[in-house]
Design a protein around this motif. Structure first.
Motif, PDB file in Angstrom:
ATOM      1  N   HIS A 142      51.748  29.922  34.468  1.00 39.98           N
ATOM      2  CA  HIS A 142      50.825  30.317  33.411  1.00 39.98           C
ATOM      3  C   HIS A 142      50.082  31.552  33.912  1.00 39.98           C
ATOM      4  N   ILE A 143      50.198  32.652  33.186  1.00 41.45           N
ATOM      5  CA  ILE A 143      49.509  33.889  33.557  1.00 41.45           C
ATOM      6  C   ILE A 143      48.376  34.132  32.570  1.00 41.45           C
ATOM      7  N   ALA A 144      47.167  34.228  33.115  1.00 41.61           N
ATOM      8  CA  ALA A 144      45.994  34.521  32.298  1.00 41.61           C
ATOM      9  C   ALA A 144      45.660  35.999  32.410  1.00 41.61           C
ATOM     10  N   VAL A 145      45.233  36.562  31.311  1.00 44.81           N
ATOM     11  CA  VAL A 145      44.801  37.950  31.263  1.00 44.81           C
ATOM     12  C   VAL A 145      43.385  37.983  30.709  1.00 44.81           C
ATOM     13  N   VAL A 146      42.512  38.709  31.400  1.00 44.01           N
ATOM     14  CA  VAL A 146      41.140  38.897  30.941  1.00 44.01           C
ATOM     15  C   VAL A 146      40.865  40.401  30.941  1.00 44.01           C
ATOM     16  N   ILE A 147      40.476  40.915  29.784  1.00 40.40           N
ATOM     17  CA  ILE A 147      40.203  42.345  29.637  1.00 40.40           C
ATOM     18  C   ILE A 147      38.719  42.500  29.303  1.00 40.40           C
ATOM     19  N   PRO A 148      37.898  42.849  30.305  1.00 39.49           N
ATOM     20  CA  PRO A 148      36.448  42.909  30.082  1.00 39.49           C
ATOM     21  C   PRO A 148      36.023  43.850  28.969  1.00 39.49           C
ATOM     22  N   GLU A 149      36.695  44.992  28.868  1.00 45.87           N
ATOM     23  CA  GLU A 149      36.301  46.009  27.894  1.00 45.87           C
ATOM     24  C   GLU A 149      36.335  45.483  26.466  1.00 45.87           C
ATOM     25  N   ILE A 181      47.124  45.685  41.404  1.00 48.35           N
ATOM     26  CA  ILE A 181      46.469  45.819  42.704  1.00 48.35           C
ATOM     27  C   ILE A 181      45.873  44.483  43.119  1.00 48.35           C
ATOM     28  N   GLY A 182      45.596  44.363  44.413  1.00 50.28           N
ATOM     29  CA  GLY A 182      45.044  43.127  44.950  1.00 50.28           C
ATOM     30  C   GLY A 182      43.565  42.973  44.661  1.00 50.28           C
ATOM     31  N   TYR A 183      43.085  41.789  44.896  1.00 50.39           N
ATOM     32  CA  TYR A 183      41.698  41.405  44.642  1.00 50.39           C
ATOM     33  C   TYR A 183      41.032  41.117  45.971  1.00 50.39           C
ATOM     34  N   ASP A 184      39.851  41.714  46.196  1.00 53.98           N
ATOM     35  CA  ASP A 184      39.168  41.510  47.472  1.00 53.98           C
ATOM     36  C   ASP A 184      37.873  40.713  47.325  1.00 53.98           C
ATOM     37  N   GLY A 185      37.680  40.103  46.173  1.00 58.76           N
ATOM     38  CA  GLY A 185      36.446  39.372  45.928  1.00 58.76           C
ATOM     39  C   GLY A 185      36.531  37.912  46.322  1.00 58.76           C
ATOM     40  N   PRO A 186      35.467  37.172  46.061  1.00 57.83           N
ATOM     41  CA  PRO A 186      35.427  35.745  46.410  1.00 57.83           C
ATOM     42  C   PRO A 186      36.383  34.930  45.546  1.00 57.83           C
ATOM     43  N   ASN A 228      46.370  50.786  32.561  1.00 57.53           N
ATOM     44  CA  ASN A 228      47.596  50.697  33.341  1.00 57.53           C
ATOM     45  C   ASN A 228      47.412  49.948  34.651  1.00 57.53           C
ATOM     46  N   THR A 229      46.163  49.763  35.087  1.00 62.61           N
ATOM     47  CA  THR A 229      45.900  49.063  36.337  1.00 62.61           C
ATOM     48  C   THR A 229      45.288  47.709  36.047  1.00 62.61           C
ATOM     49  N   PHE A 230      45.873  46.693  36.650  1.00 68.67           N
ATOM     50  CA  PHE A 230      45.357  45.334  36.549  1.00 68.67           C
ATOM     51  C   PHE A 230      45.073  44.814  37.948  1.00 68.67           C
ATOM     52  N   VAL A 231      43.997  44.080  38.084  1.00 67.10           N
ATOM     53  CA  VAL A 231      43.698  43.390  39.329  1.00 67.10           C
ATOM     54  C   VAL A 231      44.366  42.026  39.257  1.00 67.10           C
ATOM     55  N   ARG A 283      39.024  35.399  35.196  1.00 69.89           N
ATOM     56  CA  ARG A 283      37.638  35.707  34.806  1.00 69.89           C
ATOM     57  C   ARG A 283      36.822  36.148  36.010  1.00 69.89           C
ATOM     58  N   ALA A 284      37.018  35.479  37.141  1.00 69.61           N
ATOM     59  CA  ALA A 284      36.277  35.838  38.351  1.00 69.61           C
ATOM     60  C   ALA A 284      36.633  37.248  38.809  1.00 69.61           C
ATOM     61  N   ALA A 285      37.919  37.578  38.786  1.00 66.42           N
ATOM     62  CA  ALA A 285      38.347  38.917  39.208  1.00 66.42           C
ATOM     63  C   ALA A 285      37.822  39.982  38.254  1.00 66.42           C
ATOM     64  N   ALA A 286      37.855  39.702  36.964  1.00 61.04           N
ATOM     65  CA  ALA A 286      37.357  40.661  35.975  1.00 61.04           C
ATOM     66  C   ALA A 286      35.856  40.860  36.131  1.00 61.04           C
ATOM     67  N   ALA A 287      35.120  39.790  36.360  1.00 60.71           N
ATOM     68  CA  ALA A 287      33.670  39.888  36.534  1.00 60.71           C
ATOM     69  C   ALA A 287      33.326  40.660  37.805  1.00 60.71           C
ATOM     70  N   HIS A 288      34.108  40.446  38.859  1.00 59.36           N
ATOM     71  CA  HIS A 288      33.839  41.096  40.154  1.00 59.36           C
ATOM     72  C   HIS A 288      34.195  42.580  40.139  1.00 59.36           C
ATOM     73  N   THR A 289      35.276  42.947  39.452  1.00 59.68           N
ATOM     74  CA  THR A 289      35.771  44.323  39.502  1.00 59.68           C
ATOM     75  C   THR A 289      35.474  45.142  38.247  1.00 59.68           C
ATOM     76  N   GLY A 290      35.284  44.467  37.127  1.00 60.02           N
ATOM     77  CA  GLY A 290      35.117  45.176  35.863  1.00 60.02           C
ATOM     78  C   GLY A 290      36.419  45.704  35.301  1.00 60.02           C
ATOM     79  N   LEU A 291      37.540  45.354  35.957  1.00 60.36           N
ATOM     80  CA  LEU A 291      38.867  45.827  35.535  1.00 60.36           C
ATOM     81  C   LEU A 291      39.641  44.729  34.811  1.00 60.36           C
ATOM     82  N   PRO A 292      40.629  45.114  34.002  1.00 61.41           N
ATOM     83  CA  PRO A 292      41.516  44.106  33.430  1.00 61.41           C
ATOM     84  C   PRO A 292      42.130  43.293  34.567  1.00 61.41           C
ATOM     85  N   SER A 293      42.160  41.993  34.400  1.00 59.57           N
ATOM     86  CA  SER A 293      42.595  41.126  35.498  1.00 59.57           C
ATOM     87  C   SER A 293      43.654  40.137  35.058  1.00 59.57           C
TER      88      SER A 293
END
Length: 194
Positions: A120-127, A31-36, A2-5, A54-64
């Motif tokens: 264009h909205i990209a979705v990356v789901i690490p799990e 939620i917002g992203y605080d990574g590089p 339910n939470t996406f970065v 991909r960068a947000a997903a790699a940094h947070t481990g959350l769906p992005s």
């Protein structure tokens, strides 16, 4: 899930995503992203959106989520396109970008001023290692001068199809229901629901 970065530091965009997506997918939280910030060196909206997600997903481990959007003008061969934010050379200088576009189109007939906003909205789901991109387009034309104070970017010179005023004159709630981002978020909601 339910939470996406959202891969952005732009609070306005986070609020817009929550406002639109929250109505379409109850219980979702963006939620917002605080990574590089990664280097956006893609050659398309989809590539740049995926780079950020991909960068947000790699940094947070959350769906992005990430979006890449801009304005595409028919007579300019689809430009500014992916260069919309830096069209005048300086990122974040909306007034300069808008003025350059107006200058470039000063001699273009009204009948040839077609354009569209695209998102264009990209979705990356690490799990699950799933990645996909959805698209929303908002057709219209380019005005001859700036009108309105709502919105941001090229809104003051973009007249949506079916309207006689720019997107910057529309009520923000009305714009949120019509915009390219809204259309892409609707496509995203449909995909998440299925």
């Amino acid at each position: 899930m339910n939470t996406f970065v959202l891969a952005t530091h732009n609070q306005h965009k986070i609020e817009e995503f929550n406002a639109i997506l929250g109505e379409l997918v109850p219980g979702i939280n963006v939620i917002g992203y605080d990574g590089p910030e990664p280097i956006e060196d893609g050659v398309s909206f989809a590539e740049n959106a995926l780079i950020k997600a991909r960068a947000a997903a790699a940094h947070t481990g959350l769906p992005s989520l990430s979006d890449d959007s801009g304005i595409c003008v028919d007579v300019l061969g689809g430009m500014p396109g992916i260069f919309s934010a830096r069209w005048a050379g300086n990122a974040k200088d909306n007034a300069a970008n808008v003025q350059l576009l107006l200058d470039q189109m000063s001699d273009v007939r009204d009948s040839d001023r077609g354009a569209h906003f695209t998102c264009h909205i990209a979705v990356v789901i690490p799990e699950t290692q799933e990645e996909f991109v959805v698209v929303g387009n908002w057709p219209g034309t380019i005005a001859r001068e700036v009108h309105g104070v709502n919105g941001f970017g090229y809104d003051p010179v973009f007249i949506p199809e079916g309207f006689e005023v720019t997107a910057a004159i529309l009520d923000p709630a009305e714009k949120n229901k019509l915009s390219h981002r809204s259309r892409a978020l609707q496509a995203l909601a449909d995909r998440l629901s299925s």
